[in-house]
Each structure stands twice: as C-alpha cells, then as structure tokens.
Design a protein around this motif. Structure first.
Motif, PDB file in Angstrom:
ATOM      1  N   LEU A   1      67.277 -37.603  35.365  1.00  0.00           N
ATOM      2  CA  LEU A   1      66.585 -36.742  36.319  1.00  0.00           C
ATOM      3  C   LEU A   1      66.739 -37.216  37.754  1.00  0.00           C
ATOM      4  N   ASP A   2      66.901 -38.520  37.939  1.00  0.00           N
ATOM      5  CA  ASP A   2      66.904 -39.099  39.281  1.00  0.00           C
ATOM      6  C   ASP A   2      68.230 -39.798  39.568  1.00  0.00           C
ATOM      7  N   PRO A   3      68.485 -40.183  40.811  1.00  0.00           N
ATOM      8  CA  PRO A   3      69.739 -40.869  41.142  1.00  0.00           C
ATOM      9  C   PRO A   3      69.869 -42.194  40.394  1.00  0.00           C
ATOM     10  N   CYS A   4      71.108 -42.593  40.123  1.00  0.00           N
ATOM     11  CA  CYS A   4      71.350 -43.853  39.419  1.00  0.00           C
ATOM     12  C   CYS A   4      72.688 -44.421  39.856  1.00  0.00           C
TER      13      CYS A   4
ATOM     14  N   LEU B   1      73.675 -42.192  42.989  1.00  0.00           N
ATOM     15  CA  LEU B   1      74.135 -40.802  42.995  1.00  0.00           C
ATOM     16  C   LEU B   1      73.388 -39.980  41.959  1.00  0.00           C
ATOM     17  N   GLY B   2      73.342 -38.675  42.192  1.00  0.00           N
ATOM     18  CA  GLY B   2      72.812 -37.746  41.210  1.00  0.00           C
ATOM     19  C   GLY B   2      71.371 -37.365  41.464  1.00  0.00           C
TER      20      GLY B   2
ATOM     21  N   GLY C   1      75.256 -36.784  35.873  1.00  0.00           N
ATOM     22  CA  GLY C   1      75.010 -35.853  36.965  1.00  0.00           C
ATOM     23  C   GLY C   1      75.228 -36.426  38.346  1.00  0.00           C
ATOM     24  N   LYS C   2      76.056 -37.465  38.448  1.00  0.00           N
ATOM     25  CA  LYS C   2      76.298 -38.085  39.751  1.00  0.00           C
ATOM     26  C   LYS C   2      77.117 -37.187  40.675  1.00  0.00           C
TER      27      LYS C   2
ATOM     28  N   SER D   1      84.629 -31.873  43.746  1.00  0.00           N
ATOM     29  CA  SER D   1      83.725 -32.762  43.026  1.00  0.00           C
ATOM     30  C   SER D   1      82.791 -33.368  44.066  1.00  0.00           C
ATOM     31  N   ILE D   2      81.572 -32.859  44.138  1.00  0.00           N
ATOM     32  CA  ILE D   2      80.656 -33.211  45.219  1.00  0.00           C
ATOM     33  C   ILE D   2      79.750 -34.364  44.799  1.00  0.00           C
ATOM     34  N   PRO D   3      79.825 -35.494  45.502  1.00  0.00           N
ATOM     35  CA  PRO D   3      78.927 -36.607  45.166  1.00  0.00           C
ATOM     36  C   PRO D   3      77.504 -36.280  45.592  1.00  0.00           C
ATOM     37  N   LEU D   4      76.564 -36.428  44.672  1.00  0.00           N
ATOM     38  CA  LEU D   4      75.163 -36.181  45.010  1.00  0.00           C
ATOM     39  C   LEU D   4      74.568 -37.483  45.555  1.00  0.00           C
ATOM     40  N   ASP D   5      74.969 -37.800  46.792  1.00  0.00           N
ATOM     41  CA  ASP D   5      74.507 -39.027  47.429  1.00  0.00           C
ATOM     42  C   ASP D   5      73.366 -38.718  48.402  1.00  0.00           C
TER      43      ASP D   5
END
Length: 360
Positions: free
Chosen positions: A24-27, A34-35, A241-242, A326-330
């Motif tokens: 659920l959260d960034p890791c 990310l994510g 999900g990163k 490919s979009i990094p969820l940073d």
C-alpha cells in the motif's frame, strides 16, 4: 495483432500495475522509496484533470498477497491488508483485475468474497473449480473515450496448497476468448500471470492480442527495449507497484496500422545523451574538431548520427502511435493526502492484527 482495426480516431491511455503484492505504501531504497497507492492516485487524478477522461486502469495479478502461502500468525493482518488494497483500488479506480496465483493465498472462498463485495471486475479465463466451472468472468469490455477495450485474464500459477482450484490450459483458453471477442472491441488486452521462463516467445502465440501485460515476472520492461514489429506489444511492470506502466495510444488514420514508437524515442534520447557527453569536452569546438586525432570516436559519432536519422524517420512517419512509459512513483510525484491517511490507518490496523508486525 488486431491494432489498426478501429474505425475511428482519438486516443486511449492504459495504466497498468502488476505484482503489487499488497504494498500500500512506498518501499525499497530508504532515501527515495517508490510506489504506494497515494502516488498512483496522483498520477491518475492528474491525467483525469488534464484530459477530462479516465484512463483504462488495469492490474495484471498477484495483487493481494506477497507470497503464495500466508504465515498463520499474520494471516488476519494479511487479509486486512488485502482488503485495504482493494478499497484503495476502488478509491483510485480500476477497470479490471486479473487473478494471479498469489491472490489465492488465503483460499478460493476468501478471494470469491472479495470479488463479491467489490464493483471492480475480477477476471480469469482459465481458473475453475473442481468441476471446471469458471470462478470469474473470462473477460470484461471497457468503454473509454469512444473505444472498446477487451481485457482478458489468465494465470498458470496455482499455489500447491489450494486444491479446490484448477486451471484450463492458458494458451488455448486465451486464444479462444480472443477469437470470441475481437470483433466486438477495438483493442484486445491480455493480462497474464506467468513465470519468467514462460514469457520468451509469448507474444507470437497470441496474434489476436494488441497488448500483453505480465505479472509474476519482476523485471521491468525498458522503454528502449525493442518490441516485435506489428505486435502484440508486451510489458512487465516490476514489483510492489514501484512503477506505473502507461501506454498511450493515438489514432489519427484508421486505415493505417499502429506503430510502437517507444523504442525510437528511447534510442533518440540515449544517443543524444551520448553525443552531448562527447561534446562536453569542449563546447566551443565541433565534435569533429575535438576528436580529429581519434578516428574510432569519429566513426562512433557517425554511427550515432545514422541511427538518429533512422529513429527520427520512424517517429516522423508514424501516424497512429503507441508509446510505453514506466513511471517511477517517487517522492517527486507528490501525495494524495486523503489516500495517504487511508493507507496509514489501514496499515496500523493490519499490524495490530499480526503477532509479528511487518516493518516496511
């Protein structure tokens, strides 16, 4: 590949995740993990605000659990987290969710209960009960911006301890469903939960598909990677999900095929970076002057420039295009405070149910 058959112009954007595995959260990297559902929601909402329509949002499988078997001491917390993922998807939007092997970790009945309580279509064309009855619809058709997108799901991965779920052969089953729906839709998307060793040569076995998105394989497709000419185009999203896979399809002339320009765009960017680096040695002179005494470098520069012409021609000649990102969820994406609060509350509830808390 069925691309080129739509008798209309316009655009469709696919946003796809896979191997989220209850994250659920960034890791990941501590300096910039990310994510996370919050950041995914920012990307989706920004798209809606800019284009005034929804993207087609899909998940290729292995969504609810991090492995095929739940540890007994953490099972209740893991189930709570799976429910949190589903609620998060409902908040953000999801047009179809393929069932992967990890999604069965808590058992068939639990997964069916998740599906029954959700408006999100759970799909699987080949997972059945012991009497060969499909557990979920084989496909769903998503209407988006005047187009119809047929989405089919398959998995070849059932956990060993799940004995009340069987599988039909995914190859034959998927092609049968593709043949059934391809005349009804503008695009065919296949979501496939498969081991990495099963992916080589996979695209050529599904000529009726336009796009294939893979789960279980944790390696992420690179935009500059070459796709088969004429498709179907196949992508893997990485893990947890990163990264968010985004495919933008633009149709300007229905009589012409769709051309993937991701590779050309990636190559142009890469070559220009290399040429820029060579130029940085002396910005006041030409590259030919800088490396006049280095014929091997000049030959390389010549090769680069020939490649630039090639890839720029591909870009310029393409009328109907498909481009993969490919979009990094940073942290640069930003956060949705409402979703972020939901995630924090959900994770606190999950850890309270676990005898051994999971530390991100």
């Amino acid at each position: 590949m069925s691309c080129g058959k739509p008798a209309k112009t316009g655009y469709v954007t696919l946003m796809v995740t896979a191997n989220v595995r209850a994250q659920l959260d960034p890791c990941g990297w501590k300096k910039n993990p990310l994510g996370g559902l919050s950041r995914k929601s920012v990307i989706v909402n920004n798209y809606r605000a800019e284009h005034k329509i929804n993207p087609v949002i899909l998940d290729a499988g292995d969504t609810f659990f991090a492995s095929a078997v739940l540890a007994p001491q953490n099972a209740e917390g893991d189930k709570k987290q799976a429910e949190g993922i589903l609620q998060g998807y409902e908040k953000i939007g999801c047009d179809a969710l393929n069932i992967g092997g990890f999604d069965l970790a808590a058992g068939k009945e639990y997964l069916l209960s998740l599906a029954e309580g959700s408006a999100i279509p759970f799909i699987s064309a080949n997972l059945t009960d012991t009497e060969d009855n499909l557990l979920f619809p084989a496909y769903t058709i998503v209407e988006n911006n005047g187009f119809k997108v047929g989405v089919i799901g398959v998995s070849d991965l059932i956990p060993a301890h799940i004995i009340d779920v069987k599988k039909r052969p995914y190859f034959e089953t998927a092609n049968k469903v593709i043949a059934e729906i391809e005349s009804q839709v503008d695009f065919v998307v296949l979501l496939a939960n498969l081991q990495r060793k099963q992916i080589k040569g996979l695209a050529q076995n599904f000529p009726g598909a336009d796009y294939i998105f893979i789960s279980r394989d944790t390696q992420r497709s690179r935009p500059e990677s070459k796709q088969p000419e004429g498709g179907p185009y196949m992508y893997s999203s990485g893990i947890q999900g990163k990264y968010l896979t985004v495919v933008e399809i633009s149709l300007q002339d229905p009589s012409l095929p769709i051309v993937d320009i991701s590779t050309a765009k990636g190559k142009i960017s890469s070559i220009n970076r290399r040429l820029k680096k060579l130029q940085e040695k002396d910005p006041n002179r030409t590259i030919e002057e800088i490396y006049a005494d280095k014929p091997n470098v000049l030959k390389l520069v010549g090769d680069y420039r020939q490649q630039l012409v090639k890839y720029e021609t591909i870009m310029n000649d393409a009328v109907n295009t498909s481009i993969y990102k490919s979009i990094p969820l940073d942290k640069n994406v930003g956060e949705n405070n409402e979703v972020l609060a939901f995630v924090d509350e959900t994770l606190a509830s999950c850890n309270a149910l676990r005898k051994k808390a999971i530390i991100p």
